[in-house]
Design an enzyme around this catalytic site. Structure first.
Site, PDB file in Angstrom:
ATOM      1  N   ARG A   1       0.848  -1.209   0.000  1.00  0.00           N
ATOM      2  CA  ARG A   1       0.000   0.000   0.000  1.00  0.00           C
ATOM      3  C   ARG A   1       0.878   1.253   0.000  1.00  0.00           C
ATOM      4  O   ARG A   1       0.453   2.315  -0.445  1.00  0.00           O
ATOM      5  CB  ARG A   1      -0.956  -0.009   1.206  1.00  0.00           C
ATOM      6  CG  ARG A   1      -1.836   1.234   1.284  1.00  0.00           C
ATOM      7  CD  ARG A   1      -3.113   1.035   2.102  1.00  0.00           C
ATOM      8  NE  ARG A   1      -2.896   0.390   3.375  1.00  0.00           N
ATOM      9  CZ  ARG A   1      -2.352   0.958   4.455  1.00  0.00           C
ATOM     10  NH1 ARG A   1      -1.963   2.232   4.405  1.00  0.00           N
ATOM     11  NH2 ARG A   1      -2.200   0.291   5.576  1.00  0.00           N
TER      12      ARG A   1
ATOM     13  N   LYS B   1      -6.453   5.305 -20.175  1.00  0.00           N
ATOM     14  CA  LYS B   1      -6.631   5.751 -21.566  1.00  0.00           C
ATOM     15  C   LYS B   1      -5.340   5.557 -22.351  1.00  0.00           C
ATOM     16  O   LYS B   1      -4.907   4.439 -22.523  1.00  0.00           O
ATOM     17  CB  LYS B   1      -7.115   7.205 -21.564  1.00  0.00           C
ATOM     18  CG  LYS B   1      -8.241   7.475 -20.571  1.00  0.00           C
ATOM     19  CD  LYS B   1      -9.474   6.630 -20.830  1.00  0.00           C
ATOM     20  CE  LYS B   1     -10.682   7.117 -20.067  1.00  0.00           C
ATOM     21  NZ  LYS B   1     -11.226   6.211 -19.085  1.00  0.00           N
TER      22      LYS B   1
HETATM   23  C1  LIG Z   1     -10.387  13.151 -18.994  1.00  0.00           C
HETATM   24  C2  LIG Z   1     -10.659  12.041 -18.022  1.00  0.00           C
HETATM   25  N1  LIG Z   1     -10.203  12.151 -16.772  1.00  0.00           N
HETATM   26  C3  LIG Z   1     -10.439  11.181 -15.854  1.00  0.00           C
HETATM   27  C4  LIG Z   1     -11.167  10.059 -16.165  1.00  0.00           C
HETATM   28  C5  LIG Z   1     -11.398   9.013 -15.120  1.00  0.00           C
HETATM   29  O1  LIG Z   1     -10.520   7.964 -15.298  1.00  0.00           O
HETATM   30  P1  LIG Z   1     -10.764   6.471 -14.806  1.00  0.00           P
HETATM   31  O2  LIG Z   1     -11.931   5.951 -15.569  1.00  0.00           O
HETATM   32  O3  LIG Z   1      -9.478   5.783 -15.098  1.00  0.00           O
HETATM   33  O4  LIG Z   1     -11.061   6.539 -13.349  1.00  0.00           O
HETATM   34  C6  LIG Z   1     -11.643   9.894 -17.464  1.00  0.00           C
HETATM   35  C7  LIG Z   1     -12.426   8.697 -17.823  1.00  0.00           C
HETATM   36  O5  LIG Z   1     -13.027   8.625 -18.883  1.00  0.00           O
HETATM   37  C8  LIG Z   1     -11.393  10.917 -18.422  1.00  0.00           C
HETATM   38  O6  LIG Z   1     -11.828  10.837 -19.681  1.00  0.00           O
END
Ligand SMILES: Cc1ncc(COP(=O)(O)O)c(C=O)c1O
Length: 421
Positions: A76, A235
């Site tokens: 952790r 992403k």
């Molecule tokens: C620009 C952006 N920030 C943050 C997130 C959140 O990320 P996660 O789904 O990995 O928690 C997303 C998810 O689509 C996103 O498009």
């Protein structure tokens, strides 16, 4: 100087070269060329004094001696797969440090909990990813925090007035640029100036930028005055639709409270996720560059189509566009996110989405496979009708994330789906 080889004969190596070896010693694991998964919850101390010292450093009870590294304690707090991935992630943003999280939302929320206190004001750009929007609009106010939003048409004077009206003190500025899903740009340097203006000698206003859409290949927020770059590593960084992760990147000082909060909230990524991120970082640049190239072919095709009302792709910003100067200054490439507005409304958008055969109908973005979704009813469904109207989340808007398929096949698929509308 880095403790890892990051130069040859005085020539610094590029991040894409360092993604193969930086931060890892084959000697740690029987000479394995690539790091294994350190699938362990805890680490055996050499002796009790070493355990004591590891805790002293981890809890900030003592300063590290020159060259002394934080010892491994418990997954952790730290784990080799996380630490190697963090060392490599920091390289892309030319940052001192990074922290890996179990999701992008974990990175964002842990950062907000680290920097905001009851009574503080969060200044946040709009539009913003739906999950972030929900958290800042519906969760933070329950803990006594004020949220002030600004969009592309809000002047600095209006921002100052809105902050003053809350009666609170500005604690953090959170921006997402380009914004999800519209690709709106926010000026990071201008926000850094606002932060400076509102900073007091005993409290600096921190600027955090969600750099998920372009970074770290096509945008470096820290170079424009931001303190922290945030990522949904699910992403582009992950890039294969097979992991959920997040990251915060910045100076050691900026990350210290975030790391501390992560330790106690337990929002760190698992060793397996850290390993998957390491795998993905090796191909980050070639994936993002190819995706951006493909997006250009797709966006050009869509722009001329009679059933398409508007195409929002950063590569189409030219000298005649209001954002030209900002785009040139802040971004080094257009990325692969396309905001596509069809003629018509939800019916037309759904018919288009239901007709796609190669592009998958799914939320998320940045992966090697192309994905399409309907923000108004999916990722951004928690925005009110008034907010949707204000932020440009229309019923006919489709968010397209372009992957690495052959661009001719992508155009073929989009063309036949448009025919069905
Ligand atoms: C620009 C952006 N920030 C943050 C997130 C959140 O990320 P996660 O789904 O990995 O928690 C997303 C998810 O689509 C996103 O498009």
């Amino acid at each position: 100087m880095s403790k890892w080889r990051d130069e040859i004969e005085g020539h610094p190596l590029h991040p894409e070269s360092l993604m193969m070896s930086y931060g890892y010693e084959p000697g740690w694991s029987e000479g394995a060329a690539t790091s294994p998964i350190f699938q362990t919850s805890t680490f055996v101390f050499e002796n009790a004094a070493a355990g004591k010292r590891a805790f002293e450093l981890a809890y900030g009870l003592a300063e590290a001696e020159p060259g002394e590294a934080q010892g491994l304690i418990y997954s952790r707090l730290n784990n080799p797969d996380l630490e190697i991935a963090e060392d490599r992630l920091a390289l892309w943003d030319h940052a001192e440090a990074a922290a890996l999280f179990k999701s992008g939302m974990a990175a964002i929320t842990t950062t907000l909990w680290s920097y905001l206190r009851p009574g503080d004001v969060l200044l946040a750009s709009a539009p913003i990813y739906g999950g972030t929007h929900h958290f800042i609009e519906h969760v933070l106010p329950q803990f006594g925090m004020h949220v002030v939003r600004f969009g592309r048409d809000t002047s600095p004077e209006q921002v100052a007035k809105r902050i003053a009206a809350t009666g609170g003190q500005l604690g953090l500025i959170l921006l997402e640029t380009p914004a999800n899903p519209t690709n709106d740009l926010v000026d990071i340097a201008e926000c850094a100036q606002v932060a400076e203006q509102f900073s007091a000698p005993d409290r600096k206003v921190t600027v955090a930028v969600d750099n998920t859409f372009l970074g770290p290949i096509f945008q470096s927020p820290l170079e424009h005055g931001a303190d922290i770059a945030l990522y949904s590593a699910t992403k582009y960084i992950g890039g294969h639709s097979d992991l959920i992760a997040g990251a915060a990147v910045g100076s050691e000082e900026a990350l210290q409270p975030i790391r501390e909060m992560r330790t106690f909230m337990g929002t760190m990524a698992s060793p397996w996720t850290g390993w998957l991120v390491l795998r993905s970082l090796k191909t980050l640049r070639i994936r993002m560059e190819r995706q951006a190239e493909n997006a250009g072919v797709v966006a050009d095709f869509l722009r001329g189509h009679p059933k398409v009302k508007r195409v929002g792709w950063l590569g189409h910003i030219d000298e005649t566009h209001a954002d030209w100067e900002l785009y040139r200054r802040q971004c080094s490439g257009p990325g692969a996110m396309v905001a596509l507005e069809l003629e018509g409304g939800e019916l037309e958008a759904f018919r288009f989405l239901d007709s796609l055969r190669l592009v998958k109908l799914a939320v998320s973005l940045g992966a090697v496979e192309s994905l399409a979704e309907h923000p108004a009813t999916m990722t951004h469904s928690s925005a009110t009708p008034e907010e949707k109207e204000r932020f440009g989340l229309s019923d006919s808007l489709i968010r397209l994330s372009v992957g690495i398929e052959h661009p001719d096949d992508l155009v073929l698929d989009l063309e036949q789906a448009l025919k069905a509308v």
